[in-house]
Design an enzyme around this catalytic site. Structure first.
Site, PDB file in Angstrom:
ATOM      1  CG  ASN A   9      -1.689   1.216   1.474  1.00 33.08           C
ATOM      2  OD1 ASN A   9      -1.764   2.074   0.591  1.00 33.08           O
ATOM      3  ND2 ASN A   9      -2.299   1.334   2.647  1.00 33.08           N
ATOM      4  CE  LYS A  11      -0.127   3.180   4.813  1.00 27.78           C
ATOM      5  NZ  LYS A  11      -0.001   3.250   6.253  1.00 27.78           N
ATOM      6  CG  HIS A  96      -5.791   1.767   5.274  1.00 30.61           C
ATOM      7  ND1 HIS A  96      -5.359   2.705   6.189  1.00 30.61           N
ATOM      8  CD2 HIS A  96      -4.776   0.885   5.107  1.00 30.61           C
ATOM      9  CE1 HIS A  96      -4.117   2.394   6.551  1.00 30.61           C
ATOM     10  NE2 HIS A  96      -3.746   1.297   5.912  1.00 30.61           N
ATOM     11  CD  GLU A  98      -2.886   5.348   6.921  1.00 28.58           C
ATOM     12  OE1 GLU A  98      -2.905   5.497   5.688  1.00 28.58           O
ATOM     13  OE2 GLU A  98      -1.926   4.822   7.528  1.00 28.58           O
ATOM     14  CD  GLU A 168      -3.514  -2.752   7.263  1.00 29.47           C
ATOM     15  OE1 GLU A 168      -2.402  -2.943   6.792  1.00 29.47           O
ATOM     16  OE2 GLU A 168      -4.174  -1.727   7.049  1.00 29.47           O
ATOM     17  N   GLY A 174       2.534   1.839  10.920  1.00 30.04           N
ATOM     18  CA  GLY A 174       3.494   2.930  10.811  1.00 30.04           C
ATOM     19  C   GLY A 174       4.186   3.269  12.122  1.00 30.04           C
ATOM     20  CB  SER A 214       5.251  -2.253  11.884  1.00 23.80           C
ATOM     21  OG  SER A 214       4.847  -0.925  12.200  1.00 23.80           O
TER      22      SER A 214
HETATM   23  P1  PGA Z   1       2.865   0.014   7.676  1.00 22.91           P
HETATM   24  O1  PGA Z   1       1.404   0.272   7.049  1.00 22.91           O
HETATM   25  O2  PGA Z   1       3.387  -1.252   7.048  1.00 22.91           O
HETATM   26  O3  PGA Z   1       3.662   1.210   7.286  1.00 22.91           O
HETATM   27  O4  PGA Z   1       2.683  -0.117   9.153  1.00 22.91           O
HETATM   28  C1  PGA Z   1       0.514  -0.785   6.841  1.00 22.91           C
HETATM   29  C2  PGA Z   1      -0.776  -0.264   6.259  1.00 22.91           C
HETATM   30  O5  PGA Z   1      -1.202   0.830   6.638  1.00 22.91           O
HETATM   31  O6  PGA Z   1      -1.409  -0.925   5.408  1.00 22.91           O
END
Ligand code: PGA
Length: 252
Positions: A9, A11, A96, A98, A168, A174, A214
């Site tokens: 992803n 982003k 997601h 976010e 997730e 992140g 992560s």
């Molecule tokens: P990350 O993000 O691997 O940077 O923790 C995962 C995601 O948001 O899908």
């Protein structure tokens, strides 16, 4: 046997030329990865070019979101799932965290987007996951269960073939703080049980459940050893072709 999926992803990162460069750098590095489906999700404006440049490769392209709407019309700023399909996407990520946190998405909008994706012939990667507060209060399972029932409401048995669930935990995204393989496995097994109760044992057995939060080259192996972890949704570590390829080519 469930075929694993490793999805990146991207982003809101990368200009068009950066996205193309990363995709082209990735291509030879994962060319022999027949053990899993490889997916990358660039920003909307890069999907068409990246998909064209990857044609004939084993990398599929995904949208990071789509509209709840399924008919063209006056919806400024929205992109329909069928428009993603039209420019070469084969998957779409919906729900997601976010989007849920910063753009007020609810299980109801996630559900509409899931239907829109399926109706357009896309495979939908639907994300679920609890916040740190929710985990500490002991409500992680009920939150995830609610997100699953809300997000997947009204799907038929054949629709379920095109659903991938990504677990997730919000506290692991992140932050560098990955769930341990055991914590992830526990929730994945729970998701599969919920799926079996709500849908069918066969659908639950076939469902691919990805872990996200992560994921890095040095923790993918431990995660993939778990019985109910069928792949990963990778943010930060998918931005560089080399590290994403290391994740795709995890030691089996
Ligand atoms: P990350 O993000 O691997 O940077 O923790 C995962 C995601 O948001 O899908």
């Amino acid at each position: 046997m469930r075929k694993p999926v490793i999805a990146g992803n991207w982003k809101m990162y990368k200009t068009l030329s950066q996205a193309v460069d990363t995709a082209l750098a990735l291509k030879p590095l994962v060319a022999n990865a027949n053990h899993c489906d490889v997916v990358i999700a660039p920003v909307f404006t890069a999907i068409k070019t990246v998909a064209d440049r990857l044609e004939g490769s084993n990398i599929r392209v995904a949208g990071q979101d789509c509209s709840t709407e399924t008919e063209e019309g006056a919806h400024t700023g929205e992109v329909m799932a069928s428009m993603l399909r039209d420019v070469g996407a084969r998957h779409v990520i919906v729900g997601h965290s976010e989007r849920r946190q910063f753009y007020s998405e609810t299980d109801e909008t996630v559900n509409k987007k899931t239907h829109a994706g399926i109706k357009s012939g896309l495979t939908v990667i639907m994300c679920v996951g609890e916040t740190l507060d929710q985990r500490e209060q002991g409500s992680a399972e009920s939150v995830v269960s609610q997100q699953l029932s809300g997000g997947l409401s009204g799907l038929t048995a054949s629709d379920l073939d095109r659903i991938i669930v990504a677990y997730e935990p919000v506290w692991a995204i992140g932050t560098g703080r990955t769930a341990t393989p055991e914590q992830a496995q526990e929730m994945h097994a729970f998701i599969r049980r919920v799926f079996a109760e709500r849908h069918s044992a066969a659908a639950a057995e076939a469902l691919r459940i990805l872990y996200g939060g992560s994921v890095k080259p040095d923790n993918i192996e431990g995660l993939m050893k778990q019985a109910d972890i069928d792949g990963a949704l990778v943010g930060g570590a998918s931005l560089k072709a080399e590290s994403f390829a290391e994740i795709v080519n995890y030691r089996r």
